[in-house]
Each structure stands twice: as C-alpha cells, then as structure tokens.
Design a protein around this motif. Structure first.
Motif, short mmCIF file in Angstrom:
data_model
loop_
_atom_site.label_atom_id
_atom_site.label_comp_id
_atom_site.label_asym_id
_atom_site.label_seq_id
_atom_site.Cartn_x
_atom_site.Cartn_y
_atom_site.Cartn_z
N GLN A 80 90.41 40.53 -9.74
CA GLN A 80 91.27 41.59 -10.24
C GLN A 80 90.46 42.87 -10.46
O GLN A 80 89.23 42.86 -10.50
CB GLN A 80 91.91 41.16 -11.58
CG GLN A 80 92.72 39.90 -11.47
CD GLN A 80 93.31 39.47 -12.81
OE1 GLN A 80 94.42 38.98 -12.85
NE2 GLN A 80 92.58 39.64 -13.90
N ARG A 81 91.18 43.96 -10.62
CA ARG A 81 90.51 45.25 -10.82
C ARG A 81 89.72 45.30 -12.12
O ARG A 81 88.78 46.09 -12.26
CB ARG A 81 91.56 46.37 -10.80
CG ARG A 81 92.22 46.55 -9.43
CD ARG A 81 93.14 47.75 -9.41
NE ARG A 81 93.85 47.86 -8.15
CZ ARG A 81 94.67 48.86 -7.84
NH1 ARG A 81 94.89 49.84 -8.71
NH2 ARG A 81 95.28 48.90 -6.67
N GLN A 97 88.00 40.34 -13.62
CA GLN A 97 88.28 38.94 -13.91
C GLN A 97 88.84 38.24 -12.68
O GLN A 97 89.52 38.85 -11.86
CB GLN A 97 89.29 38.84 -15.07
CG GLN A 97 88.81 39.48 -16.37
CD GLN A 97 87.56 38.81 -16.92
OE1 GLN A 97 87.52 37.59 -17.07
NE2 GLN A 97 86.54 39.61 -17.20
N TRP A 98 88.56 36.94 -12.58
CA TRP A 98 89.07 36.14 -11.47
C TRP A 98 90.42 35.54 -11.83
O TRP A 98 90.59 35.01 -12.93
CB TRP A 98 88.08 35.04 -11.09
CG TRP A 98 86.85 35.55 -10.42
CD1 TRP A 98 85.65 35.81 -11.01
CD2 TRP A 98 86.70 35.88 -9.04
NE1 TRP A 98 84.76 36.29 -10.08
CE2 TRP A 98 85.37 36.34 -8.86
CE3 TRP A 98 87.56 35.84 -7.94
CZ2 TRP A 98 84.89 36.74 -7.62
CZ3 TRP A 98 87.07 36.25 -6.70
CH2 TRP A 98 85.74 36.70 -6.55
N ARG A 99 91.39 35.62 -10.91
CA ARG A 99 92.71 35.05 -11.11
C ARG A 99 92.90 33.89 -10.14
O ARG A 99 92.80 34.05 -8.93
CB ARG A 99 93.80 36.10 -10.86
CG ARG A 99 95.22 35.56 -11.06
CD ARG A 99 96.29 36.49 -10.55
NE ARG A 99 96.24 37.83 -11.13
CZ ARG A 99 97.19 38.74 -10.97
NH1 ARG A 99 98.27 38.44 -10.24
NH2 ARG A 99 97.07 39.93 -11.50
N SER A 100 93.22 32.72 -10.68
CA SER A 100 93.47 31.56 -9.84
C SER A 100 94.81 31.70 -9.13
O SER A 100 95.79 32.18 -9.71
CB SER A 100 93.48 30.30 -10.71
OG SER A 100 93.80 29.16 -9.94
N THR A 143 88.90 41.14 -2.77
CA THR A 143 87.87 40.11 -2.78
C THR A 143 88.46 38.80 -3.31
O THR A 143 89.19 38.79 -4.30
CB THR A 143 86.70 40.55 -3.68
OG1 THR A 143 86.18 41.79 -3.20
CG2 THR A 143 85.59 39.51 -3.68
N HIS A 144 88.14 37.70 -2.63
CA HIS A 144 88.58 36.39 -3.09
C HIS A 144 87.52 35.35 -2.76
O HIS A 144 86.56 35.63 -2.04
CB HIS A 144 89.94 36.02 -2.47
CG HIS A 144 90.01 36.16 -0.98
ND1 HIS A 144 90.10 37.38 -0.33
CD2 HIS A 144 90.02 35.22 0.01
CE1 HIS A 144 90.17 37.19 0.98
NE2 HIS A 144 90.11 35.89 1.20
N ARG A 145 87.67 34.17 -3.32
CA ARG A 145 86.68 33.11 -3.15
C ARG A 145 87.36 31.75 -3.28
O ARG A 145 88.51 31.66 -3.71
CB ARG A 145 85.58 33.23 -4.21
CG ARG A 145 86.06 32.95 -5.63
CD ARG A 145 84.97 33.15 -6.66
NE ARG A 145 85.43 32.82 -8.02
CZ ARG A 145 84.69 32.95 -9.12
NH1 ARG A 145 83.45 33.43 -9.04
NH2 ARG A 145 85.18 32.61 -10.30
N VAL A 146 86.63 30.70 -2.89
CA VAL A 146 87.06 29.33 -3.14
C VAL A 146 85.98 28.67 -3.98
O VAL A 146 84.82 28.56 -3.55
CB VAL A 146 87.29 28.53 -1.84
CG1 VAL A 146 87.67 27.09 -2.16
CG2 VAL A 146 88.37 29.19 -0.99
#
Length: 315
Positions: free
Chosen positions: A217-218, A221-224, A252-255
């Motif tokens: 997120q801007r 923080q990471w949002r699942s 940006t995203h990740r696993v």
C-alpha cells in the motif's frame, strides 16, 4: 470462504445496460488508479478447467528433475516451457525466488507474419493432457482480458479498442508456477516471490491454491489478497503504468513464505503483453491528468527486453 480485501467487480456489469456498464468502468479505473488491483467475478473462465490445470501442473512438477529439465531451453530466455527452481529473481533482489514454472505462449498459423518471431510451445510427453488444457485456459483468460482492456480504455477516455488492439497477436504468456515446500536452511530473506511489479499491461491471476499474495500500500504496509474461489485477481503492470504516465499504478506485490514449511503452492498468472512494435509513449490525456512530465518513449519490445534482463531471464 475468505473475505476479499480489494475491490470486487462483476464482469457481467460491463455487458449490461448503460448504467451498469458506466459503473463497472468507473470501478475498474478507480481501482487501478488507487491500488492497482481488483478482483473480477462472472468472467466466463471455467472453474473446472482451472482445477484440471492445477491437477496437471502438480503432476508435471512432481516429475523427476532430470525429466523436467528436458523441457528447459535457455535459448528462448524462459519464454516457453520449463524454468528451473531459483532461476528468476525480482528486479534488484539479491536472492532468487523460491519457485519453478512453465510458460505457455501464443500459437499462430505458420503463414502469420509474427509466427517466426515467437518460440514454439513445448508439451510434456509424460502428461498428454497438459498442453491442450493449458491452451484452452489461455484462450479463456485472453477473452476476459480483452474485455477488461476495453473497459480500461473507456475509463481513460480513449477509443474502446485502443488497448485491446495493442494485445492482438501479441506474445501474451500463461505462467504455471509451483512454489515447493521450504527447504531447511533457506536464507530467511528469500521469499517465494520477492517484491516486484509485473512487466506487462495487465495480469489476470487464477485463484491460487493457498494464500500468500500481498500488495504494498501507499502507506508502506502490506495488504493480504485472498484466494477466493470464482474470483480472478487483476493488476496493472509496468507497461500500463508507462502508457498512462503513472496514472494507473504498477503496484509492488509479493508472495510470502507459508507458516507451514511443508506446504506447496500453485498459481497461474496470465501476463497480457503488447505486441513488440507497440509504441508505449504516454497518452497525452494521461500526461494532462497526472500533471507530470511525460515518461520517455519506448516500444513494448524494448521495454520487455530491458525487464527480462533485470530479472535474470535474458543476458
């Protein structure tokens, strides 16, 4: 059933009356501007086909390593067939991702002017159903992607076919990913998929077999993002970011790695690319809306080559 954490759109609304269509377009554009992600339902991608594809994927990735590597051809830069575990890394990441995958690309008639430019698809002889099923899934995902791109063009105030024309006969890729169980001694900084942005215009992601996908997120923080049956996750990539001068986010995203190290994960992203000759010079209307200087002009082919080098799939 898990609750979705990103906007959920119904593709039937885009096909409905003017009021529903207008609302769908606004929701799609707003989501891509705001967080770069949304989920879509009633997309006409057969859920049974998805389940069959995952079953066949598991069969392939359970084959002995020496058999899988028969289908890896370094000459095509990972764009077809098998890519072994640890081969790809996110841009600027010092660690390879904890995954292996298979690529299925477009198949064109021999007399098509682009046929000689695209590598041939491979088909694992050990699993005869594999290629026919993945090709059928490719076709259904592409039909969905074309509608979403039409809605996106409408949101931008451009002709409805602007973006869908860019992907006609393009080298769009279906990637079938296996994230194996985490091996003891794995460096704690290594992830199944390190933080990254997608290269292409948009990505359609069939529901993964387990959780793990997160977006940045801007606020940092990471949002699942939940893997909800019947939903396809859609995100905007670098090419759409480039074309819209940053109006639409390439997020940006990740696993992440699982709490249960013995858990495998499968996912199937569909990377929707522009043809190599497409000019990705930012659209004037988007330059005006963002108020930012236009990003440098570049073709989709040059853009893709640059990104493949950055993630280790090309020299």
């Amino acid at each position: 059933m898990p609750t979705q954490t990103i906007p959920v759109l119904n593709l039937q609304d885009f096909r409905a009356d003017a009021s529903h269509r207008k609302a769908f377009i606004a929701q799609l554009g707003g989501a891509l501007e705001d967080i770069g992600f949304f989920a879509v339902t009633n997309h006409d991608v057969d859920p049974q086909l998805i389940r069959t594809a995952y079953r066949l994927a598991q069969e392939f990735f359970e084959l002995p390593e020496d058999i899988k590597r028969r289908y890896e051809n370094p000459a095509v830069k990972g764009q077809r067939g098998f890519t072994q575990f640890g081969r790809e890394h996110a841009k600027d990441s010092p660690f390879p991702d904890l995954k292996e995958f298979w690529h299925v690309g477009r198949e064109l008639p021999p007399d098509h002017p682009l046929a000689c430019r695209y590598p041939k698809n491979l088909s694992p002889l050990e699993i005869p159903q594999f290629h026919p099923v993945m090709s059928q899934l490719y076709a259904q995902l592409e039909a969905c992607a074309v509608e979403l791109l039409r809605a996106c063009a409408c949101y931008l105030g451009e002709p409805e076919n602007l973006l869908s024309d860019m992907v006609q006969d393009s080298d769009t890729i279906l990637r079938i990913i296996h994230y194996p169980p985490i091996v003891p001694g794995t460096h704690p900084a290594r992830l199944r998929s390190a933080p990254h942005e997608d290269i292409n215009l948009i990505t359609l992601l069939c529901e993964a077999t387990t959780e793990g996908l997160e977006l940045l997120q801007r606020d940092g923080q990471w949002r699942s993002i939940s893997a909800v049956p019947g939903q396809i996750i859609v995100d905007s990539g670098d090419m759409l970011h480039q074309l819209t001068n940053g109006l639409m986010q390439s997020t940006t995203h990740r696993v992440t790695n699982p709490t249960n190290d013995q858990e495998s994960r499968f996912s199937m992203p569909f990377f929707v690319h522009s043809r190599a000759d497409v000019d990705l010079t930012p659209l004037p209307i988007c330059v005006s809306k963002t108020g930012n200087p236009p990003l440098p002009s570049i073709t989709a082919g040059a853009y893709l080559q640059q990104r493949l080098q950055e993630i280790g799939l090309a020299d």
